[in-house]
Design an enzyme around this catalytic site. Structure first.
Site, PDB file in Angstrom:
ATOM      1  N   LYS A  23       4.198  29.727   4.682  1.00 19.90           N
ATOM      2  CA  LYS A  23       3.360  29.359   3.525  1.00 19.90           C
ATOM      3  C   LYS A  23       1.883  29.453   3.888  1.00 19.90           C
ATOM      4  O   LYS A  23       1.090  30.052   3.154  1.00 19.90           O
ATOM      5  CB  LYS A  23       3.679  27.934   3.070  1.00 19.90           C
ATOM      6  CG  LYS A  23       5.102  27.783   2.579  1.00 19.90           C
ATOM      7  CD  LYS A  23       5.163  26.825   1.411  1.00 19.90           C
ATOM      8  CE  LYS A  23       5.973  27.408   0.333  1.00 19.90           C
ATOM      9  NZ  LYS A  23       5.665  27.584  -0.926  1.00 19.90           N
ATOM     10  N   TYR A  77       9.105  15.918   1.341  1.00 18.25           N
ATOM     11  CA  TYR A  77       8.886  17.230   0.733  1.00 18.25           C
ATOM     12  C   TYR A  77       8.740  17.128  -0.774  1.00 18.25           C
ATOM     13  O   TYR A  77       8.102  17.983  -1.391  1.00 18.25           O
ATOM     14  CB  TYR A  77       9.985  18.208   1.171  1.00 18.25           C
ATOM     15  CG  TYR A  77       9.841  18.456   2.643  1.00 18.25           C
ATOM     16  CD1 TYR A  77       8.804  19.258   3.105  1.00 18.25           C
ATOM     17  CD2 TYR A  77      10.630  17.801   3.563  1.00 18.25           C
ATOM     18  CE1 TYR A  77       8.587  19.429   4.459  1.00 18.25           C
ATOM     19  CE2 TYR A  77      10.428  17.967   4.921  1.00 18.25           C
ATOM     20  CZ  TYR A  77       9.405  18.783   5.360  1.00 18.25           C
ATOM     21  OH  TYR A  77       9.185  18.930   6.699  1.00 18.25           O
ATOM     22  N   SER A 122      -0.986  27.299  -4.353  1.00 17.06           N
ATOM     23  CA  SER A 122      -0.608  28.686  -4.633  1.00 17.06           C
ATOM     24  C   SER A 122      -1.131  29.155  -5.981  1.00 17.06           C
ATOM     25  O   SER A 122      -1.194  30.362  -6.231  1.00 17.06           O
ATOM     26  CB  SER A 122       0.923  28.829  -4.599  1.00 17.06           C
ATOM     27  OG  SER A 122       1.428  28.366  -3.389  1.00 17.06           O
ATOM     28  N   TRP A 161       7.455  -0.292   3.887  1.00 15.59           N
ATOM     29  CA  TRP A 161       8.065   0.356   2.713  1.00 15.59           C
ATOM     30  C   TRP A 161       9.452   0.867   3.041  1.00 15.59           C
ATOM     31  O   TRP A 161      10.239   1.170   2.156  1.00 15.59           O
ATOM     32  CB  TRP A 161       7.170   1.485   2.201  1.00 15.59           C
ATOM     33  CG  TRP A 161       7.285   2.778   2.959  1.00 15.59           C
ATOM     34  CD1 TRP A 161       6.771   3.035   4.190  1.00 15.59           C
ATOM     35  CD2 TRP A 161       7.954   3.971   2.541  1.00 15.59           C
ATOM     36  NE1 TRP A 161       7.074   4.308   4.567  1.00 15.59           N
ATOM     37  CE2 TRP A 161       7.800   4.923   3.574  1.00 15.59           C
ATOM     38  CE3 TRP A 161       8.655   4.336   1.393  1.00 15.59           C
ATOM     39  CZ2 TRP A 161       8.336   6.211   3.492  1.00 15.59           C
ATOM     40  CZ3 TRP A 161       9.190   5.618   1.325  1.00 15.59           C
ATOM     41  CH2 TRP A 161       9.028   6.538   2.365  1.00 15.59           C
ATOM     42  N   SER A 190      13.394   6.365 -13.239  1.00 16.95           N
ATOM     43  CA  SER A 190      12.321   7.124 -13.868  1.00 16.95           C
ATOM     44  C   SER A 190      12.201   8.513 -13.239  1.00 16.95           C
ATOM     45  O   SER A 190      12.120   9.525 -13.940  1.00 16.95           O
ATOM     46  CB  SER A 190      11.008   6.363 -13.719  1.00 16.95           C
ATOM     47  OG  SER A 190       9.927   7.218 -13.943  1.00 16.95           O
ATOM     48  N   SER A 191      12.223   8.561 -11.901  1.00 15.16           N
ATOM     49  CA  SER A 191      12.094   9.864 -11.226  1.00 15.16           C
ATOM     50  C   SER A 191      13.260  10.772 -11.560  1.00 15.16           C
ATOM     51  O   SER A 191      13.084  11.971 -11.751  1.00 15.16           O
ATOM     52  CB  SER A 191      12.056   9.687  -9.712  1.00 15.16           C
ATOM     53  OG  SER A 191      10.993   8.894  -9.350  1.00 15.16           O
ATOM     54  N   HIS A 194       0.846  -1.202   0.000  1.00 15.20           N
ATOM     55  CA  HIS A 194       0.000   0.000   0.000  1.00 15.20           C
ATOM     56  C   HIS A 194       0.883   1.254   0.000  1.00 15.20           C
ATOM     57  O   HIS A 194       0.678   2.174  -0.789  1.00 15.20           O
ATOM     58  CB  HIS A 194      -0.929  -0.013   1.215  1.00 15.20           C
ATOM     59  CG  HIS A 194      -1.557   1.316   1.525  1.00 15.20           C
ATOM     60  ND1 HIS A 194      -2.549   1.859   0.743  1.00 15.20           N
ATOM     61  CD2 HIS A 194      -1.324   2.215   2.511  1.00 15.20           C
ATOM     62  CE1 HIS A 194      -2.907   3.032   1.244  1.00 15.20           C
ATOM     63  NE2 HIS A 194      -2.165   3.283   2.325  1.00 15.20           N
TER      64      HIS A 194
END
Lengths: 534, 200, 280
Positions: free
Chosen positions: A333, A259, A270, A144, A171-172, A79
């Site tokens: 933020k 992050y 935003s 994980w 890939s990333s 998951h």
């Protein structure tokens, strides 16, 4: 922009998309690749969701009802892997592919063939990962986080787990390189860095984070592989290694990864709040600095995930203080978004509703995050359901809600049709109510002493688990409504969308027709003061 | 677009990347590769870090030689703990469970291990010191953990360790535990074989 | 996947649905061990931890009140449907400085007491006794140093029978379901107990909420922690670090007893005593 680039696109402009499967297999068009990423992400979101529902069904009441403990552990592990690497990350890469060229006035991504490659690796990586369910010994069941020595007890699935993590990483990394090169080199001539929309900014920072930490994860799992098969002892105490070192390396990746999952969400919020508040984003530049400081701080807080491993006092204090510090830019933020809403003229279309939910619910996740930074309290919270509640509050009403907000926000631009606003709102309210029913009780469970990753629990935890399971089923079923709304919109069931879609939104993407043509900005646009907020 | 002409194969496509694109992309690829290397570099960095801070209770793994002055008026309780990992077939214990020591003095302790099988076995003892802050002051002059130990079938061995607890041990430490865990060195290869043979 | 077939299973399923509806409405029910919050615990440090937890929780509530209050006000007043006209301001140095400084001050207020407690947690000097805890897949082993007392502590038989898939036993009929062991750890009240933790196979974590202790047990390494329980009683916990299939089934029970009772218990556990008991 050199003439070579423009020439290339002029010649391509006469091309229509290829027919059938070839259009997708050989896709180099950023819109096609973006679409594929988003579809894959939706499929993985539903797959991971089914696993979550299996977990929640088992936890509905004490006693084992449906699955054996080892299958339960496989479910929690898969998951997480599917949701993190399959649902959230590809969704943001898909949004980046679709929107970054449109937002910076570029004709396409800078490296279109690498773009094709970085997408097409993913389905194979996930096929391999999911196929481990059918291998002797079952799917990976070590969480994980893949902590050794436990992960080394995985059955035949072990090398496939490692290899699929490698593929996801490659890939990333390729996706990140593409995004950086696009943003750095292909902006419309008048768009200076500080004029870039926030979504582009947060993605630029995210892409650098990806480049910095995905290879570290690849290194860590490679060490696991060699420990298992090639006689090394990176993490085996017997050969002079240290299992705790894996945790340090993993979380050196893992915290920036958090992050990576949330910064693009900040970008989406935003973009959306100014549109529906009809007011420019408050403190654009300070938002950029806040995102950058969050990214920087994310590299020096990793060990707050491991306050119970036995760390020197100075280490505990350092990681506690640095973690608390992250609250400052994150707070900036939130305050800036509130200031953007302040004295605006708000309307509450579905994307805005999701963004507002993020403001409320992500903040709750932020609060529990601050609580988790306090070492003595963290020793109680660590590995309990309090942590489960915390990271689901930042990931679901943070990242996942942002993805849904972004889909509703830009879907008319993609399809040329409005989605069904009424159903969109129903989807929003169902999701928001059920997500709280699911995850809020988990705070209580954790505080009362329920550890995470257990298939069965003592009877005093029954009530809140039952409530959470009801919420999870409700949330899961509500997402079918989302699929229905999106499919109807893609099939052109809604009314025609204008090129602006919303009430005078800012940004270059709203200067092209809806649906966005196959090729856009073959001639770099002129940026007038009315088309951007800053 | 005519048949057979695929978007990827479009000849005009090859003109697309500007020189500047390639440089930046190349640098970013290098960055990714460097970060992959950095992952591995974290291993020695971590070891150095542990050595400085005593993190994980690791002690020196090569013999240490230094003259120290003995602090006669300070006594520290030193306990010994033995563990056999993974149900390995040894009986393993310390001759004495506890001793009082003066920082700076040289001491010797004996550990006893018996091979419970009728096979030849090798073991690796892994030391650890608690609290971990004490680890860097705990210096071994001679230890059975520096090398692997070989055991004939049923053999019992007495194994000495000679050590110093340095006199600059911080005041806030008054109890130290030296722990040894016995690992069967053959175990690792077993796991490989087991994984390969689908014994799950 | 099978559906539960036993009648009481269906009954309790219905009961759960009913109860969760009740729970959603915020109604409480007569269940004694229904807990919402972290226990205050029975050591000085657990109480300090609890106070820190509550302190930061109240700070969060206060911040939430302000931030959410402003947001809700804005949501009500600054909407187009009530005729709001959008302002055009987009930055204010003053505001930015204020909402950067205030959080830093709050964090400093929180950091000081937290750091103090962390330092106390690490102070393991002058223990009254030491217990070596070795974690196994999936049980605990306790050894009292200098006492020749050692034993395994596993999930109690009653829970062990009930926990199986399709066991036919309703967990509600089992006392302390999944939180009971055959041989609990027994310690005297008011003694500083030093724990040394290691593991036989994979990483485990020893957690008893009432003692505010959670420490990882790592193979090949010796971790240290301590507690000093101030109230007699039975305190329950569980393994907190995923350690494989039966991770959920290795509970911890600590019996804190009067010193005399502890001495008697210790004597009964000595090998001599156990042997004579066996021959009788």
């Amino acid at each position: 922009m050199t003439s070579a680039v423009m020439d290339a696109h002029h010649s391509e402009a006469h091309h229509e998309p290829a027919k059938g499967i070839k259009r997708w297999l050989y896709a180099t068009n950023h819109k096609d690749i973006g679409t594929m990423y988003l579809v894959l992400s939706l499929v993985m979101f539903l797959t991971g969701g089914v696993m979550a529902l299996i977990i929640r069904s088992e936890l509905f009441q004490p006693g084992l009802q449906f699955i054996a403990p080892n299958v339960f552990n496989q479910m929690t592990t898969m998951h997480a892997l599917v949701m993190v690497f399959g649902a959230v990350m590809p969704a943001f890469v898909g949004l980046a592919n679709w929107m970054i060229p449109l937002m910076i006035g570029a004709p396409d991504m800078a490296l279109p063939r690498m773009n094709n490659w970085s997408f097409w690796i993913l389905p194979f990586a996930f096929l391999m990962l999911v196929s481990t369910f059918f291998m002797p010994g079952g799917a990976p069941a070590s969480g994980w986080t893949m902590y050794p020595p436990l992960v080394l007890q995985t059955g035949d699935a072990f090398p496939f787990l490692i290899f699929s993590v490698h593929l996801l990483g490659i890939s990333s990394i390729m996706g990140a390189i593409n995004i950086i090169v696009t943003i750095v080199n292909m902006r419309a001539p008048d768009m200076s860095l500080l004029k870039m929309p926030m979504f582009v900014w947060t993605w630029l920072i995210t892409a650098y984070l990806l480049l910095a930490v995905m290879p570290v994860l690849a290194g860590a799992v490679t060490m696991l592989l060699t420990d298992q098969f090639f006689g090394t002892s990176f993490f085996l105490a017997a050969g002079g290694g240290d299992p705790v070192m894996y945790q340090h390396i993993f979380w050196f990746f893992g915290h920036p990864e958090v992050y990576i999952l949330i910064l693009p969400a900040f970008g989406v919020v935003s973009e959306i709040i100014p549109t529906f508040a009809r007011k420019p984003l408050f403190g654009h530049d300070s938002m950029v600095y806040a995102a950058s400081s969050i990214a920087f701080l994310s590299f020096i807080v990793w060990a707050h995930h491991m306050f119970t491993v036995g760390m020197p006092l100075t280490g505990q204090l350092f990681f506690m203080f640095s973690t608390m510090l992250i609250a400052v830019p994150t707070g900036v933020k939130i305050f800036n978004w509130v200031a953007t809403m302040w004295r605006g003229a708000m309307t509450f279309e579905t994307p805005m509703l999701f963004s507002l939910a993020i403001l409320f619910l992500f903040t709750i996740g932020g609060f529990s995050g601050l609580m988790l930074a306090i070492v003595p309290a963290d020793i109680q919270y660590h590995d309990s359901y309090f942590v489960v509640a915390h990271f689901h509050y930042v990931l679901v009403p943070g990242s996942v809600f942002a993805i849904m907000a972004a889909v509703y926000y830009w879907l008319p631009k993609w399809t040329g049709h409005m989605y069904n606003e009424k159903l969109g709102k129903v989807h929003f309210w169902l999701s928001t109510v059920f997500i709280n029913v699911t995850f809020f009780p988990m705070h209580f469970l954790g505080l009362a002493g329920m550890p995470r990753r257990i298939p069965d629990y003592s009877t005093q935890f029954t009530d809140f688990n039952a409530i959470a399971s009801v919420g999870a089923v409700g949330y899961g079923l509500s997402q079918l409504l989302f699929v229905y709304v999106v499919v109807q919109c893609v099939r052109g069931k809604g009314e025609k969308a204008s090129s602006e879609v919303w009430d005078n939104p800012k940004g270059l993407e709203w200067t092209v027709p809806s649906p966005a043509p196959y090729h856009t900005f073959e001639v770099p646009p002129k940026i007038s003061s009315s088309s951007t907020f800053s | 677009m005519t048949k057979g002409e695929q978007p990827t194969m479009d000849p005009s496509d090859s003109k697309k990347p500007e020189p500047i694109d390639r440089t930046l992309a190349g640098r970013l690829v290098l960055l990714a590769i460097a970060m992959f290397g950095f992952g591995f570099l974290l291993v020695p960095i971590y070891d150095v870090f542990c050595e400085i801070t005593g993190l994980g209770g690791k002690t020196n793994d090569v013999a240490f030689t230094v003259e120290e002055s003995v602090e006669q008026d300070r006594t520290v309780q030193l306990g010994f703990v033995t563990t056999v990992n993974g149900y390995a077939p040894w009986e393993f214990s310390a001759e004495v469970e506890e001793m009082a020591i003066h920082p700076g003095g040289i001491y010797e302790a004996t550990f006893i291990a018996t091979n419970l099988t009728d096979e030849f076995k090798t073991a690796q003892a892994v030391p650890s010191v608690a609290p971990s802050q004490a680890a860097k002051y705990f210096k071994k002059l001679e230890c059975f953990c520096f090398t692997t130990q070989e055991f004939m079938p049923g053999e019992t061995k007495e194994m000495p360790v000679r050590f110093i607890v340095e006199s600059d041990l911080p005041d806030y430490i008054d109890t130290i535990t030296l722990s040894y865990t016995f690992f069967d060195t053959a175990r690792q290869t077993d796991t490989v074989a087991a994984a390969g043979l689908n014994t799950h | 996947m099978r559906l539960p077939t036993r009648p009481q299973g269906e009954f309790s399923m219905l009961r759960k649905v009913y109860l969760s509806v009740l729970g959603l409405l915020g109604a409480s029910r007569a269940n004694a061990d229904w807990a919402l919050n972290m226990p205050r615990g029975v050591t000085r440090l657990s109480a300090e931890t609890y106070d820190l937890h509550m302190q930061i929780f109240y700070w969060c509530c206060a911040i939430a009140l302000v931030v959410f209050g402003v947001m809700i006000y804005s949501l009500i007043r600054h909407r187009k449907s009530v005729g709001a006209k959008p302002a055009t301001f987009s930055h204010s140095m003053k505001a930015e400085v204020i909402w950067t400084t205030i959080p830093i001050i709050i964090l400093l207020i929180l950091a000081v007491p937290s750091a103090r407690t962390v330092i106390e947690l690490e102070d393991s000097r002058k223990p009254d006794m030491t217990v070596v805890i070795t974690a196994y897949q999936w049980r605990w082993h306790y050894r009292y140093t200098g006492q020749d007392v050692e034993f395994y502590s596993s999930l109690a038989r009653t829970s062990g029978d009930a926990r199986r898939l399709d066991s036919g036993i309703d967990p509600f009929t089992v006392d302390n379901y999944l939180l009971d062991v055959d041989n609990p750890l027994v310690v005297p009240v008011g003694s500083k107990v030093r724990l040394l933790l290691t593991a036989n196979d994979v990483v485990h974590s020893w957690w008893v909420p009432e003692l505010a202790i959670k420490k990882d047990a790592i193979p090949g390494f010796m971790n240290e922690t301590w507690f000093k329980a101030e109230t007699v009683g039975t305190y329950r916990g569980q393994c907190a670090e995923l350690c494989g299939m039966d991770h959920g089934y290795m509970p911890i029970v600590v019996n804190v007893v009067e010193p005399q009772a502890y001495a008697a218990w210790l004597a009964s556990k000595q090998p001599a005593a156990t042997q004579s008991a066996a021959t009788n």
